[in-house]
Structure formats: structure tokens, C-alpha cells
Design an enzyme around this catalytic site. Structure first.
Site, PDB file in Angstrom:
ATOM      1  N   HIS A  44      90.233  34.630  12.780  1.00 16.77           N
ATOM      2  CA  HIS A  44      90.456  35.371  12.016  1.00 16.77           C
ATOM      3  C   HIS A  44      92.002  34.937  11.387  1.00 16.77           C
ATOM      4  O   HIS A  44      92.721  34.426  11.972  1.00 16.77           O
ATOM      5  CB  HIS A  44      90.768  36.881  12.159  1.00 16.77           C
ATOM      6  CG  HIS A  44      90.592  37.925  11.436  1.00 16.77           C
ATOM      7  ND1 HIS A  44      91.764  38.131  10.694  1.00 16.77           N
ATOM      8  CD2 HIS A  44      89.791  38.653  10.918  1.00 16.77           C
ATOM      9  CE1 HIS A  44      91.709  39.009   9.909  1.00 16.77           C
ATOM     10  NE2 HIS A  44      90.405  39.540   9.776  1.00 16.77           N
ATOM     11  N   GLU A  95      87.014  33.464   4.818  1.00 15.16           N
ATOM     12  CA  GLU A  95      88.110  34.335   4.262  1.00 15.16           C
ATOM     13  C   GLU A  95      89.245  33.665   3.144  1.00 15.16           C
ATOM     14  O   GLU A  95      89.829  32.911   3.617  1.00 15.16           O
ATOM     15  CB  GLU A  95      89.037  34.825   5.375  1.00 15.16           C
ATOM     16  CG  GLU A  95      88.472  35.429   6.552  1.00 15.16           C
ATOM     17  CD  GLU A  95      89.679  35.867   7.766  1.00 15.16           C
ATOM     18  OE1 GLU A  95      90.049  37.098   7.611  1.00 15.16           O
ATOM     19  OE2 GLU A  95      89.961  35.011   8.448  1.00 15.16           O
ATOM     20  N   GLY A 126      94.490  41.267   0.178  1.00 14.94           N
ATOM     21  CA  GLY A 126      95.768  41.980   0.134  1.00 14.94           C
ATOM     22  C   GLY A 126      95.981  42.781  -1.252  1.00 14.94           C
ATOM     23  O   GLY A 126      95.369  42.516  -2.082  1.00 14.94           O
TER      24      GLY A 126
END
Length: 276
Positions: A113, A192, A198
Site C-alpha cells: 500500500h 493506486e 487526497g
């Protein structure tokens, strides 16, 4: 096969301590999530879709005890070493060996991650190491330890904003080094787009996600790819329309007001993605 993953991060901390947990007290938090989601998942056939929920370690036992149906319990990472007969008997203070995770009831783990990658890169930088392959080599050790203990792996990859102009090189290295000697039949890739994740950032669009997913499938020999940038209510139908994407990674379900994870909203995201 579709894959729906849930990464609960540190969502167990209540608002008065700076967290987002409004569901239950810590001792009952994992049970509340499993029992609040499993009944709504039973209408989906096991040959059609799999559901994995990654819990912080303190909640794994409770989650495993609460599950009765389709939910698989996972941990949020494993250590790069493990116990072995005639080898290390357990000197892993502060770390989570894969055998310990399996013993607690995990069948799956999350590795690579972007938050884990950033942590490893930061530690290496303190030692003067800036070689990105070093992070991938450490993650590869985790992948191999996880598989040796019988865990399925969701392996995350992604490029930062300063890496976008060479995304093929960056993602290619993450895949080649991170999956070296791994049993790829027990790996799913989560993409990702770190540059787009964000507050205030522009989310990756359909053409970009599809481009990356095609690349990943080509260089891995057809491994399933899920969207790791956040499967949400507002992008579920778009992601479902990308044939190269086989699912997604959910975290928070609500991003305004009483921010947090809510089981009924999780189920709605899945309904929107699967179309039923």
C-alpha cells in the site's frame, strides 16, 4: 471474478481522540463491521465476487470470530521474516509474521500500500538509501512470506506525481521486483494512482485507469487488477465500465460531515459497482 477489498486502516479510533469511529466501542468494532456487512453480501455468489476485509491486528480475532458467511478476514501487512521449524522461533518484537496472521484467522494480506511504501522509503532515506528497488525488494520478501504461510496477496502498485512521465518504468519495477518468485495464481494487483489521491487532487479518469490496467495485465500475464485509489459511490459505475478492472479497494465511505466508515454505505458502493 470480481474482488471487493476493504482496508479499515485505523478507523477504530473515536472522534474525541481524532479518529472517525462512530460505530462501536473498540472491543466490538470488528464484530459490528462484519455483522453489519455480511448479510448484505450473501446475495452475491461466491463464484461471482469475493469480499476481503483488512483489519488492524488488534481486531483480527474478533472479526474472524464474527464472520459466518462470505467475508474473508485479512491483515494489513506481514513481516519479511517468519517462524520456521529449526529456524527463528519467534523473535519478531513489534512485527507481524505471516504465520501469526494465519493463526489468528487471516486468509489474506495487503502488501505494498502507498502508505507502507512511503514508510519504508522514509526509513531507507534516513540510512541514505534512495534506490526505489530497495523498497520493492523488501515488499517481495513480504509477498513470499505471506504465500509460504498460505495467505492470498493483494499487491499494491502506483506512481507519484514526479514519476508520471515514466510510469511504465516505475510500475514495471514494482511488479517485476515485488513479485519475483511469487505464485501469481494467488496474487491480485491493486493500482493506486498516488498522484491523484487526497484532498484537492484531481482523481484519475477512466482513460488513464484503463491504460494502466491494460499495461499491468500485459506485463503480469493477465493478473486481475482492481482500483486501489478508492472505490466510492461517485466512481463505482465508471470503474465498473472498465473491462480491465476487476474490482476495487474501499476505505472510508463518507468524506464530509461525520466522516468515517459505515456498513450500509459500503453495501451501497458495492451495489453501484456490481449493478445489483
Amino acid at each position: 471474478m470480481k474482488h471487493i477489498y476493504l482496508n479499515l486502516k485505523r478507523f477504530d479510533i473515536p472522534p474525541e481522540l481524532g479518529g472517525v469511529n462512530r460505530l462501536a466501542e473498540p472491543g466490538k468494532w470488528a464484530e459490528a463491521i462484519v455483522t453489519g456487512t455480511e448479510p448484505g453480501l450473501e446475495k452475491y455468489g461466491p463464484a461471482e465476487v469475493e469480499f476481503v476485509q483488512y483489519f488492524p491486528e488488534a481486531h483480527i480475532l474478533a472479526a474472524a470470530a464474527a464472520r459466518k458467511g462470505p467475508v474473508r478476514v485479512g491483515c494489513q501487512g506481514v513481516y519479511r521474516g517468519d517462524t520456521a521449524v529449526g529456524g527463528n522461533f519467534g523473535a519478531f518484537t513489534t512485527n507481524r509474521p505471516a504465520h501469526a496472521a494465519a493463526m489468528l484467522g487471516c486468509t489474506d494480506t495487503l502488501i505494498g500500500h502507498c502508505e507502507e511504501r512511503n514508510d519504508k522509503a522514509g526509513i531507507l532515506a534516513e540510512a541514505g538509501v534512495t534506490d526505489t528497488a530497495a523498497v520493492n525488494r523488501l515488499l517481495n520478501q513480504e509477498v513470499l512470506m505471506a504465500q509460504a504461510a498460505g495467505l492470498n496477496v493483494l499487491y499494491c502498485i502506483g506512481e507519484k506525481s514526479e514519476e508520471q512521465d515514466r510510469w511504465q518504468e516505475v510500475l514495471g519495477e514494482q511488479l517485476e521486483v515485488g513479485l519475483k518468485d511469487a505464485d501469481r495464481s494467488k496474487v491480485v494487483i491493486a493500482y493506486e494512482p498516488v498522484w491523484s489521491i487526497g484532498p484537492g487532487k484531481t482523481p484519475a479518469d477512466k482513460p488513464y485507469i484503463q491504460k494502466i490496467a491494460k499495461f499491468v495485465r500485459e506485463v503480469t500475464g493477465g493478473l486481475d487488477v482492481v482500483y486501489g485509489g478508492g472505490l466510492k459511490a461517485d466512481n463505482a459505475e465508471m470503474l465498473a465500465s472498465i473491462p480491465e478492472i476487476s474490482g476495487g479497494l474501499i476505505a472510508l465511505t463518507r468524506f464530509t460531515g461525520e466522516i468515517g466508515f459505515y456498513p450500509e454505505e459500503y453495501l451501497e458502493i458495492i451495489r453501484l459497482y456490481l449493478g445489483k
